[in-house]
Design a protein around this motif. Structure first.
Motif, short mmCIF file in Angstrom:
data_model
loop_
_atom_site.label_atom_id
_atom_site.label_comp_id
_atom_site.label_asym_id
_atom_site.label_seq_id
_atom_site.Cartn_x
_atom_site.Cartn_y
_atom_site.Cartn_z
N SER A 347 0.83 -1.21 0.00
CA SER A 347 0.00 0.00 0.00
C SER A 347 0.86 1.26 0.00
N ASN A 348 2.01 1.21 0.67
CA ASN A 348 2.94 2.35 0.64
C ASN A 348 3.44 2.61 -0.78
N ILE A 349 3.73 1.54 -1.51
CA ILE A 349 4.18 1.71 -2.90
C ILE A 349 3.08 2.34 -3.74
N ILE A 350 1.86 1.84 -3.59
CA ILE A 350 0.73 2.35 -4.38
C ILE A 350 0.46 3.82 -4.07
N MET A 351 0.57 4.20 -2.79
CA MET A 351 0.27 5.58 -2.39
C MET A 351 1.51 6.47 -2.37
N LYS A 352 2.61 5.91 -2.94
CA LYS A 352 3.87 6.67 -3.06
C LYS A 352 4.37 7.15 -1.70
N LYS A 353 4.28 6.28 -0.71
CA LYS A 353 4.79 6.56 0.63
C LYS A 353 6.08 5.78 0.87
N SER A 354 6.81 6.19 1.86
CA SER A 354 8.10 5.57 2.15
C SER A 354 7.93 4.22 2.85
N ASN A 355 8.81 3.29 2.51
CA ASN A 355 8.91 2.01 3.23
C ASN A 355 10.18 1.97 4.08
N GLU A 356 10.66 3.15 4.47
CA GLU A 356 11.90 3.24 5.23
C GLU A 356 11.83 2.45 6.53
N PHE A 357 10.64 2.40 7.17
CA PHE A 357 10.50 1.65 8.43
C PHE A 357 10.88 0.19 8.23
N PHE A 358 10.38 -0.41 7.17
CA PHE A 358 10.65 -1.83 6.93
C PHE A 358 12.09 -2.05 6.46
N ILE A 359 12.61 -1.10 5.72
CA ILE A 359 14.00 -1.22 5.24
C ILE A 359 14.99 -1.09 6.39
N LYS A 360 14.78 -0.11 7.25
CA LYS A 360 15.72 0.15 8.34
C LYS A 360 15.51 -0.78 9.52
N ASN A 361 14.27 -0.92 9.98
CA ASN A 361 14.00 -1.68 11.20
C ASN A 361 14.04 -3.18 11.00
N HIS A 362 13.72 -3.64 9.79
CA HIS A 362 13.66 -5.09 9.56
C HIS A 362 14.59 -5.56 8.43
#
Length: 375
Positions: A347-362
């Motif tokens: 949903s972040n990709i579709i709404m052009k939002k960042s996935n930084e939380f998943f990239i950094k935290n996980h």
């Protein structure tokens, strides 16, 4: 025939479809179209679901861990999505090399695991045959997933956001113009800017109707059967799930009943999967050899399809061949336990939002699940 417009049309009402629809409906108008008369009829409705951080390849295990906060956040004291049980990956003497290899791989992500010797494993699972047991990897945090509760939570979120779910739909004509998809169905006409393909085993078949790229999805049948041991073994719901270290079988105890599987992965066409007697016989033989159980009758059985691509990782992202067609497929046997994180990332990709939380935290590398990794 009315012409109904939505920001997003999701095809498929299984866990993948309902979870991403719930996420997107917080900000967008969303409609789910389901071909069956009953939502989540196929894989989701037949799932033998666990939350196991020691299950799947590395990216799947990271997505599983990243989903945990959602499960805990939406659990109440009297109705928990996760019910801790534990899982023991059991090994015979000749499988000890595999056990050590699996253990070292698991420690890359977290340290929920212990290697238990034969006696400690038998203390957890006294039903095991000590002659065919050497040790186990014990996953402390593994839990049963209440699939019905999880689906209900997403469904309520979706409905509270004015989401629309329509069942018994057959798409008869597809066209694309003015930056919108137009779907003429057996009962109505639907227009939407974005199509999400969450159709599980049918993903390539559906994608071809939209002239999308192929992801070469492979449906594989998984069988489950139930029995009650007829020898004097005291059963306990507190036992962990027992899984062969090479995934030749698994079983758990639930309400004086053993639910078991031969962990079959029979390549199939997309269809309404039914159990085959040969798979049940293979599973029964493996479990009889590994345990003290004696049984003659199977009183319930079912099968479902789990869909994989060649690297056994999920597939998400916009198709690069056509506009505004988004893939959410290939979850394999992990679709329930990774649903929250995968839906949020998608949903972040579709709404052009960042996935930084998943990239950094996980430490999740989105490229490893992007549909365009195949091109």
């Amino acid at each position: 025939m009315k012409n109904k417009y939505y920001d997003v049309i999701v095809l498929g009402s299984g866990m993948a479809g309902i979870s991403i629809a719930a996420e997107l409906s917080k900000e967008l108008s969303v409609c789910i179209l389901e071909k069956e008369k009953i939502p989540s009829y196929h894989s989701t409705g037949r799932s033998f679901a666990f939350y196991i951080e020691s299950y799947g390849n590395e990216i799947v295990r990271k997505l599983t861990t990243a989903s945990k906060n959602f499960f805990l956040e939406y659990s109440k004291s009297d109705s928990k999505i996760l019910n801790q049980r534990g899982v023991a990956h059991i090994a015979k003497k000749k499988q000890m090399g595999k056990l050590k290899s699996v253990y070292n791989d698991l420690l890359k992500i977290n340290n929920n695991f212990d290697i238990l010797d034969k006696q400690k494993t038998l203390n957890l699972l006294p039903c095991l045959n000590s002659d065919n047991l050497e040790a186990s990897i014990y996953d402390h945090n593994a839990s049963d997933i209440d699939v019905n509760l999880l689906y209900s939570i997403y469904s309520k979120l979706f409905k509270s956001n004015q989401g629309k779910l329509v069942t018994d739909i057959s798409i008869e004509k597809i066209s694309y113009s003015n930056n919108s998809w137009n779907l003429i169905t057996n009962n109505d006409q639907y227009r939407g800017k974005i199509i999400i393909n969450a159709t599980g085993s049918w993903a390539d078949e559906v994608g071809s109707k939209f002239n999308a790229q192929k992801i070469n999805i492979v449906p594989k049948k998984r069988t489950v059967f139930c029995f009650k041991p007829n020898n004097n073994i005291s059963l306990s719901n507190d036992w962990p799930v027992a899984v062969d270290i090479e995934e030749e079988f698994y079983f758990k105890c639930e309400n004086e009943t053993i639910l078991a599987s031969p962990a079959d992965e029979t390549i199939s066409l997309p269809h309404d999967a039914q159990p085959d007697e040969i798979d049940i016989a293979i599973g029964a033989e493996r479990i009889l050899n590994a345990t003290k159980f004696k049984f003659h009758n199977i009183f319930n059985k079912w099968a479902g399809l789990r869909s994989f691509v060649k690297d056994n990782s999920p597939v998400i992202g916009f198709d690069k061949k056509i506009d505004n067609f988004f893939w959410l497929a290939g979850q394999g046997g992990y679709g329930i336990q990774i649903a929250p994180s995968l839906a949020k990332i998608a949903s972040n990709i579709i709404m052009k939002k960042s996935n930084e939380f998943f990239i950094k935290n996980h430490n999740i590398n989105i490229d490893l699940i992007d549909v365009n990794r195949f091109n």
